[in-house]
Design a protein around this motif. Structure first.
Motif, short mmCIF file in Angstrom:
data_model
loop_
_atom_site.label_atom_id
_atom_site.label_comp_id
_atom_site.label_asym_id
_atom_site.label_seq_id
_atom_site.Cartn_x
_atom_site.Cartn_y
_atom_site.Cartn_z
N GLU A 86 -17.08 -10.52 114.51
CA GLU A 86 -16.47 -9.43 114.55
C GLU A 86 -15.61 -8.70 113.04
O GLU A 86 -15.42 -7.66 112.73
N PHE A 87 -15.15 -9.33 112.53
CA PHE A 87 -14.05 -9.23 111.78
C PHE A 87 -14.80 -8.99 110.93
O PHE A 87 -14.43 -7.75 109.30
N GLY A 88 -15.66 -9.45 110.20
CA GLY A 88 -16.23 -9.05 109.22
C GLY A 88 -17.08 -7.29 109.55
O GLY A 88 -17.68 -6.62 108.17
N ALA A 89 -17.57 -7.84 110.60
CA ALA A 89 -18.04 -6.15 110.80
C ALA A 89 -17.23 -4.95 110.72
O ALA A 89 -17.60 -3.97 110.43
N VAL A 90 -15.62 -5.12 111.21
CA VAL A 90 -14.86 -4.42 110.87
C VAL A 90 -15.16 -4.16 109.67
O VAL A 90 -14.67 -2.52 109.46
N THR A 91 -14.99 -4.88 108.94
CA THR A 91 -14.01 -5.00 107.49
C THR A 91 -15.47 -4.17 106.70
O THR A 91 -15.17 -2.80 105.64
N ALA A 92 -16.90 -4.03 107.26
CA ALA A 92 -17.69 -3.46 106.52
C ALA A 92 -18.10 -2.56 106.52
O ALA A 92 -17.77 -1.11 106.09
N ALA A 93 -16.80 -2.22 108.46
CA ALA A 93 -16.99 -0.37 109.27
C ALA A 93 -16.24 0.08 107.84
O ALA A 93 -16.01 1.65 108.11
N LEU A 94 -15.00 0.06 107.94
CA LEU A 94 -13.78 -0.20 107.28
C LEU A 94 -14.71 0.59 106.01
O LEU A 94 -14.25 1.43 105.26
N HIS A 95 -15.40 -0.40 105.13
CA HIS A 95 -15.66 0.50 103.26
C HIS A 95 -16.61 1.67 103.52
O HIS A 95 -15.86 1.90 102.65
N SER A 96 -17.13 1.59 104.39
CA SER A 96 -17.33 2.90 103.85
C SER A 96 -16.60 3.84 104.61
O SER A 96 -17.34 5.64 104.52
N LEU A 97 -15.47 4.11 105.08
CA LEU A 97 -14.18 5.13 105.51
C LEU A 97 -13.97 5.02 104.49
O LEU A 97 -13.08 4.60 103.64
N ALA A 98 -14.07 6.59 104.20
CA ALA A 98 -12.84 8.03 102.61
C ALA A 98 -10.52 6.68 103.17
O ALA A 98 -10.50 7.51 104.19
N GLY A 99 -10.20 6.31 101.96
CA GLY A 99 -9.50 6.14 102.52
C GLY A 99 -8.85 4.46 102.45
O GLY A 99 -8.09 3.86 102.23
N ALA A 100 -10.12 3.90 103.24
CA ALA A 100 -9.73 2.44 103.58
C ALA A 100 -9.78 1.46 102.54
O ALA A 100 -9.00 0.01 103.67
N GLU A 101 -10.57 1.68 101.21
CA GLU A 101 -10.36 0.57 100.74
C GLU A 101 -8.91 0.67 100.37
O GLU A 101 -8.87 -0.73 100.13
N GLU A 102 -7.90 1.31 100.73
CA GLU A 102 -6.61 1.20 100.46
C GLU A 102 -5.38 -0.03 101.05
O GLU A 102 -5.15 -0.35 100.50
N LEU A 103 -6.50 0.36 102.41
CA LEU A 103 -5.37 -1.22 103.23
C LEU A 103 -5.88 -1.76 103.29
O LEU A 103 -5.66 -3.62 102.98
N LEU A 104 -7.13 -1.98 103.12
CA LEU A 104 -8.38 -3.32 102.62
C LEU A 104 -7.68 -4.53 101.47
O LEU A 104 -7.00 -5.29 101.47
N ARG A 105 -6.99 -3.27 99.88
CA ARG A 105 -6.41 -3.74 98.82
C ARG A 105 -5.48 -4.41 99.28
O ARG A 105 -4.84 -5.51 99.21
N GLU A 106 -4.01 -3.81 100.41
CA GLU A 106 -3.24 -3.94 100.90
C GLU A 106 -3.12 -5.71 101.55
O GLU A 106 -2.42 -6.38 101.21
N GLY A 107 -4.12 -5.57 102.31
CA GLY A 107 -4.45 -6.55 102.38
C GLY A 107 -4.44 -8.16 101.56
O GLY A 107 -4.04 -9.40 102.43
N ARG A 108 -4.95 -8.03 100.57
CA ARG A 108 -5.97 -8.98 99.71
C ARG A 108 -4.75 -8.96 99.31
O ARG A 108 -3.92 -10.37 98.70
N GLU A 109 -3.50 -8.33 99.05
CA GLU A 109 -3.10 -8.30 98.15
C GLU A 109 -1.30 -8.99 98.50
O GLU A 109 -1.00 -9.77 98.13
#
Length: 199
Positions: free
Chosen positions: A106-129
């Motif tokens: 489910e984590f992969g599914a959630v992150t994949a869904a977020l990738h398709s949303l405007a502005g969500a890349e910033e959230l994912l980038r912050e998590g990686r950082e």
């Protein structure tokens, strides 16, 4: 059918997130809507909307919850295995892979869904950082890394751990092999980039 149960706001939110993860686990992120969440959780639609406002808000809340769990597991691993660089690397590798396994696909599914949303890349980038900074602090107790390159190095390690963990959840790689590979990548990168100890 809506079931009326009085829970505190915090407990209701936790229940809704548990239900949302169950939906994603069973059917994928594409079917997750606030209306579906309300139905499966046994609450009215306004309750679900009050907690998350939009589907994007729900996906972000799910991501943050998983992110917090992974950070907690990593810190616990560091507390338990932090007597040497090798132990620290092993603890970090195990914590990352085990957390992804615990959370499941489910984590992969959630992150994949977020990738398709405007502005969500910033959230994912912050998590990686955030993970990169945590890893950097952990290994710098034993080695000295270049000031400019340490964060970039750890971002690469996090990316490798993420990719290997996806292989495990997809059934293409075993857990132990992923832990070993993540550890080898991290230890090799840190060793190669380390600076001489300050006298």
């Amino acid at each position: 059918m809506v079931v009326s149960r009085r829970l505190s706001r915090e407990r209701r939110r936790a229940q809704l997130l548990d239900t949302a993860l169950a939906i994603v686990r069973a059917e994928g992120a594409d079917v997750l809507t606030l209306a579906r969440l309300a139905e499966d959780a046994g609450v009215s639609k306004p309750v679900a909307y009050d907690h998350f406002e939009t589907r994007t808000g729900l996906l972000i809340a799910l991501y943050r919850r998983v992110d917090e769990q992974q950070t907690e597991m990593t810190r616990a691993a560091l507390d338990a295995h932090a007597n040497s660089l090798e132990e620290t690397v092993r603890g970090l590798s195990e914590a990352y892979v085990d957390c992804v396994l615990h959370i499941g696909k489910e984590f992969g599914a959630v992150t994949a869904a977020l990738h398709s949303l405007a502005g969500a890349e910033e959230l994912l980038r912050e998590g990686r950082e955030r993970y990169a900074a945590l890893y950097l602090r952990a290994v710098e107790r034993f080695v000295r890394l270049p000031e400019a390159g340490g964060t970039a190095l750890m971002l690469g390690v996090v990316g490798a751990a993420e990719a290997l963990s996806r292989e495990v959840t997809a059934g293409r790689l075993g857990r132990d092999a992923a832990v070993r590979a993540t550890g080898h990548i991290m230890l090799g990168a840190v060793t190669a980039a380390s600076l001489p100890a300050v006298p």
